[in-house]
Design an enzyme around this catalytic site. Structure first.
Site, PDB file in Angstrom:
ATOM      1  N   SER A 233       0.821  -1.216   0.000  1.00  0.00           N
ATOM      2  CA  SER A 233       0.000   0.000   0.000  1.00  0.00           C
ATOM      3  C   SER A 233       0.855   1.267   0.000  1.00  0.00           C
ATOM      4  CB  SER A 233      -0.988   0.003   1.165  1.00  0.00           C
ATOM      5  OG  SER A 233      -0.387  -0.418   2.361  1.00  0.00           O
ATOM      6  N   HIS A 263      -2.046  -9.013   1.757  1.00  0.00           N
ATOM      7  CA  HIS A 263      -1.702  -7.783   2.501  1.00  0.00           C
ATOM      8  C   HIS A 263      -2.812  -7.563   3.539  1.00  0.00           C
ATOM      9  CE1 HIS A 263       0.132  -4.013   3.343  1.00  0.00           C
ATOM     10  NE2 HIS A 263      -0.195  -3.318   2.270  1.00  0.00           N
ATOM     11  N   HIS A 309       5.649 -13.256   6.900  1.00  0.00           N
ATOM     12  CA  HIS A 309       5.862 -11.847   6.556  1.00  0.00           C
ATOM     13  C   HIS A 309       7.023 -11.730   5.580  1.00  0.00           C
ATOM     14  CE1 HIS A 309       6.226  -7.495   6.987  1.00  0.00           C
ATOM     15  NE2 HIS A 309       4.987  -7.552   7.452  1.00  0.00           N
ATOM     16  N   ARG A 318       3.119  -5.852  16.830  1.00  0.00           N
ATOM     17  CA  ARG A 318       1.720  -5.385  16.780  1.00  0.00           C
ATOM     18  C   ARG A 318       0.789  -6.515  17.217  1.00  0.00           C
ATOM     19  NH1 ARG A 318       1.682  -3.611  10.601  1.00  0.00           N
ATOM     20  NH2 ARG A 318       2.604  -5.713  10.517  1.00  0.00           N
ATOM     21  N   ASP A 364      -2.380  -9.265  11.539  1.00  0.00           N
ATOM     22  CA  ASP A 364      -3.714  -9.673  11.082  1.00  0.00           C
ATOM     23  C   ASP A 364      -4.205 -10.959  11.735  1.00  0.00           C
ATOM     24  OD1 ASP A 364      -3.982  -7.540   9.269  1.00  0.00           O
ATOM     25  OD2 ASP A 364      -2.665  -8.562   7.860  1.00  0.00           O
TER      26      ASP A 364
HETATM   27  N1  NMX Z   1       0.987 -20.241   4.936  1.00  0.00           N
HETATM   28  C1  NMX Z   1       1.377 -21.050   3.925  1.00  0.00           C
HETATM   29  N2  NMX Z   1       2.408 -20.799   3.117  1.00  0.00           N
HETATM   30  C2  NMX Z   1       3.112 -19.684   3.355  1.00  0.00           C
HETATM   31  C3  NMX Z   1       2.811 -18.815   4.402  1.00  0.00           C
HETATM   32  C4  NMX Z   1       1.686 -19.119   5.199  1.00  0.00           C
HETATM   33  N3  NMX Z   1       1.267 -18.322   6.181  1.00  0.00           N
HETATM   34  N4  NMX Z   1       3.694 -17.804   4.393  1.00  0.00           N
HETATM   35  C5  NMX Z   1       4.538 -18.031   3.358  1.00  0.00           C
HETATM   36  N5  NMX Z   1       4.175 -19.154   2.728  1.00  0.00           N
HETATM   37  C6  NMX Z   1       4.758 -19.723   1.517  1.00  0.00           C
HETATM   38  C7  NMX Z   1       4.637 -18.725   0.385  1.00  0.00           C
HETATM   39  O1  NMX Z   1       3.323 -18.780  -0.199  1.00  0.00           O
HETATM   40  C8  NMX Z   1       5.738 -19.170  -0.536  1.00  0.00           C
HETATM   41  O2  NMX Z   1       5.297 -20.319  -1.239  1.00  0.00           O
HETATM   42  P1  NMX Z   1       5.676 -20.519  -2.803  1.00  0.00           P
HETATM   43  O3  NMX Z   1       7.171 -20.448  -2.875  1.00  0.00           O
HETATM   44  O4  NMX Z   1       5.125 -21.876  -3.112  1.00  0.00           O
HETATM   45  O5  NMX Z   1       5.008 -19.418  -3.538  1.00  0.00           O
HETATM   46  C9  NMX Z   1       6.833 -19.594   0.445  1.00  0.00           C
HETATM   47  O6  NMX Z   1       6.156 -19.897   1.670  1.00  0.00           O
HETATM   48  C10 NMX Z   1       7.869 -18.549   0.703  1.00  0.00           C
HETATM   49  O7  NMX Z   1       7.253 -17.385   1.157  1.00  0.00           O
HETATM   50  P2  NMX Z   1       8.026 -16.350   2.124  1.00  0.00           P
HETATM   51  O8  NMX Z   1       9.278 -15.945   1.430  1.00  0.00           O
HETATM   52  O9  NMX Z   1       8.141 -16.936   3.480  1.00  0.00           O
HETATM   53  O10 NMX Z   1       6.975 -15.161   2.202  1.00  0.00           O
HETATM   54  P3  NMX Z   1       6.736 -13.972   1.166  1.00  0.00           P
HETATM   55  O11 NMX Z   1       7.649 -12.853   1.533  1.00  0.00           O
HETATM   56  O12 NMX Z   1       6.762 -14.422  -0.230  1.00  0.00           O
HETATM   57  O13 NMX Z   1       5.209 -13.581   1.501  1.00  0.00           O
HETATM   58  C11 NMX Z   1       3.363 -13.167   2.920  1.00  0.00           C
HETATM   59  C12 NMX Z   1       4.866 -12.946   2.698  1.00  0.00           C
HETATM   60  C13 NMX Z   1       2.892 -12.304   4.082  1.00  0.00           C
HETATM   61  C14 NMX Z   1       2.597 -12.730   1.662  1.00  0.00           C
HETATM   62  C15 NMX Z   1       3.119 -14.696   3.210  1.00  0.00           C
HETATM   63  O14 NMX Z   1       3.779 -15.051   4.408  1.00  0.00           O
HETATM   64  C16 NMX Z   1       1.646 -15.043   3.319  1.00  0.00           C
HETATM   65  O15 NMX Z   1       1.002 -15.288   2.277  1.00  0.00           O
HETATM   66  N6  NMX Z   1       1.076 -15.054   4.566  1.00  0.00           N
HETATM   67  C17 NMX Z   1      -0.346 -15.273   4.745  1.00  0.00           C
HETATM   68  C18 NMX Z   1      -1.121 -14.009   4.380  1.00  0.00           C
HETATM   69  C19 NMX Z   1      -0.923 -12.919   5.409  1.00  0.00           C
HETATM   70  O16 NMX Z   1      -0.982 -13.127   6.615  1.00  0.00           O
HETATM   71  N7  NMX Z   1      -0.694 -11.681   4.931  1.00  0.00           N
HETATM   72  C20 NMX Z   1      -0.636 -10.516   5.830  1.00  0.00           C
HETATM   73  C21 NMX Z   1       0.703  -9.778   5.810  1.00  0.00           C
HETATM   74  C22 NMX Z   1       0.676  -8.659   6.804  1.00  0.00           C
HETATM   75  N8  NMX Z   1      -0.142  -7.524   6.362  1.00  0.00           N
HETATM   76  O17 NMX Z   1      -0.817  -6.956   7.166  1.00  0.00           O
HETATM   77  O18 NMX Z   1      -0.104  -7.104   5.192  1.00  0.00           O
HETATM   78  C1  MLT Z   2       1.977  -3.993   6.700  1.00  0.00           C
HETATM   79  O1  MLT Z   2       1.593  -3.601   7.809  1.00  0.00           O
HETATM   80  O2  MLT Z   2       2.061  -3.222   5.725  1.00  0.00           O
HETATM   81  C2  MLT Z   2       2.241  -5.439   6.520  1.00  0.00           C
HETATM   82  O3  MLT Z   2       2.782  -6.025   7.668  1.00  0.00           O
HETATM   83  C3  MLT Z   2       2.898  -5.828   5.245  1.00  0.00           C
HETATM   84  C4  MLT Z   2       4.303  -5.393   4.994  1.00  0.00           C
HETATM   85  O4  MLT Z   2       4.947  -4.722   5.790  1.00  0.00           O
HETATM   86  O5  MLT Z   2       4.799  -5.778   3.912  1.00  0.00           O
END
Ligand code: NMX
Ligand code: MLT
Length: 432
Positions: A233, A263, A309, A318, A364
């Site tokens: 964002s 996100h 994350h 948080r 979250d």
């Molecule tokens: N559950 C299952 N798989 C996961 C998760 C999870 N919570 N977190 C990461 N992975 C997977 C990810 O999908 C990726 O798989 P692939 O290579 O097959 O595509 C692999 O692990 C490596 O990912 P990372 O490098 O650990 O994480 P990345 O930096 O790519 O993504 C998020 C970060 C936040 C997008 C990821 O952890 C996720 O999808 N979490 C669940 C959604 C979530 O909680 N998002 C909120 C973030 C905070 N916010 O407020 O924005």
């Molecule tokens: C945020 O608060 O923006 C989330 O934790 C996602 C991020 O920092 O990439």
């Protein structure tokens, strides 16, 4: 002129000149390199953005202008806004001045409600909220003054005005979306004398006998305020604003990114997931049942929402702040207890999956369980609340960018074919 205007006026040009002279001295030095994995992996870890408003060290979590977020949990969101903008917490006079300024700027024009009411009722609350902000672009001081020939030195000032006008109106807009979307009756008028977050809680019209919901909204607004410059964002808003699009365009665009399930929308997904668990086991499950449910989610190709994350490598502070709030205010609430149980069970599972870099909860994973406890039982609304708070960080970042006189953002892309050629490979199949 408000005290915030005067405060920034005294420092803006020194800040800009500092950055410019730094660029002259160090312009050709290398800070970060880009590997092929980073190019193809969401630019993770590439240091190519400057953000002075907040930072997120992977081992510490959010630090706002040098102050860890855990030390800010008892502050009002208005104090955080002042901190984001100036680098210091306001004294009592400055806080009162900012609150009065917000009050004066808070009237939402009537046409905004007509825009809202024209939408189909099943529109997502985030789409409605973002659209309302875009509709208010008509009010932009920046655009008006730009068209009237404003000099570049004044860009930050007009941006600050847009920012203050928008932040002042967000609680009423967001509460309006809540009441409209869930057929809760007429909008509740703002109450003079309440602080910004208390007014938001009040205008949502949620029953709040002991003030717990208001305390939660204040904390929620503090915790979600910013998360450095690279999250989807903030980064989107920064890019849009770099074209000298005004604050309304930038915030609306940023919130469209926040509306994605990876996100900010993760808070909605978490609550849906927790409710699925409660439904399946007819109440709180055993640890074994929960572990199986988490495995089933992963095996079906879905992520465990609220965990992981892109930057953090520790429990999100948080999350800790909200956990402490819940333990103090509603320790026996079933959904909150489940969120706590997930924290005990899920990281161990994620730690065993090698590719996952961060097995810990982010903000979250718990926020919705508290909102649910206080009667906000519609998960699709949760990201709007995240957005109200995050707008404070976005507008602060955009105002600082204007103060620094940053140019339009325009990185270079290359084709996959060119990348291959650069690295000595020739045979490429393109899609289509
Ligand atoms: N559950 C299952 N798989 C996961 C998760 C999870 N919570 N977190 C990461 N992975 C997977 C990810 O999908 C990726 O798989 P692939 O290579 O097959 O595509 C692999 O692990 C490596 O990912 P990372 O490098 O650990 O994480 P990345 O930096 O790519 O993504 C998020 C970060 C936040 C997008 C990821 O952890 C996720 O999808 N979490 C669940 C959604 C979530 O909680 N998002 C909120 C973030 C905070 N916010 O407020 O924005
Ligand atoms: C945020 O608060 O923006 C989330 O934790 C996602 C991020 O920092 O990439």
């Amino acid at each position: 002129m408000s005290m915030l205007h005067n405060r920034l006026r005294n420092s803006v040009f020194a800040y800009r000149d500092n950055r410019r002279s730094f660029a002259r001295r160090h312009g050709s030095e290398v800070v970060s390199q880009v590997t092929v994995s980073q190019m193809m992996g969401g630019q993770r870890g590439v240091k190519s953005l400057l953000c002075d408003v907040s930072e997120v060290p992977p081992d510490k979590g959010l630090i706002v202008r040098g102050i860890p977020i855990m030390r800010l949990v008892d502050r009002l969101p208005e104090e955080i806004f002042w901190l984001l903008m100036t680098g210091e917490l306001p004294d009592q006079t400055e806080l009162a001045d900012l609150q009065e300024d917000f009050e004066k700027r808070s009237k939402v024009p009537d046409y905004a409600w007509k825009v809202l009411e024209a939408l189909p009722k099943d529109s997502h609350p985030m789409a409605a909220f973002s659209l309302l902000i875009l509709a208010l672009e008509r009010e932009s001081e920046f655009r008006k003054q730009y068209n009237a020939g404003m000099t570049r030195d004044d860009h930050w000032l007009a941006t600050l005005d847009d920012s203050l006008n928008l932040i002042a109106r967000l609680p009423e807009l967001a509460a309006g979306v809540y009441r409209w979307r869930y057929d809760l009756g007429k909008r509740v008028p703002r109450k003079k004398g309440l602080d910004w977050a208390a007014n938001y809680a009040h205008m949502m019209g949620v029953e709040d006998k002991d003030g717990g919901f208001t305390r939660l909204v204040r904390l929620y607004m503090v915790l979600h305020c910013d998360h450095e410059g690279g999250n989807v964002s903030a980064h989107t808003a920064h890019c849009v604003a770099s074209a000298l699009s005004d604050t309304y365009y930038a915030v609306s665009a940023g919130l469209n990114g926040l509306a994605g399930p990876l996100h900010g929308l993760a808070n909605q997904e978490v609550l849906k997931w927790l409710l699925e668990v409660l439904d399946k086991f007819d109440g709180n499950p055993t640890d074994d049942q929960l572990e199986q449910f988490a495995h089933d989610t992963l095996n079906s190709g879905r992520v465990i929402p609220g965990y992981g994350h892109a930057v953090l490598r520790v429990v999100d502070p948080r999350f800790t702040a909200l956990l402490e709030f819940g333990n103090k205010e509603c320790p026996d609430a079933p959904v909150f207890k489940l969120a706590e149980q997930v924290f005990r069970v899920v990281p161990k599972i994620l730690q065993r999956i090698h590719k996952i870099k961060d097995p810990w909860p982010n903000v979250d994973s718990i926020s919705g369980s508290l909102l649910h406890q206080y009667g906000v039982t519609q998960p699709r609304y949760y990201t709007v609340m995240f957005g109200v708070s995050r707008a404070m960080g976005i507008v602060s970042q955009v105002t600082m960018s204007r103060a620094a006189g940053e140019p339009i953002e325009r990185p270079k892309s290359i084709t996959f074919q060119t990348l291959g050629e650069l690295l000595g490979e020739r045979a490429f199949e393109s899609v289509g």
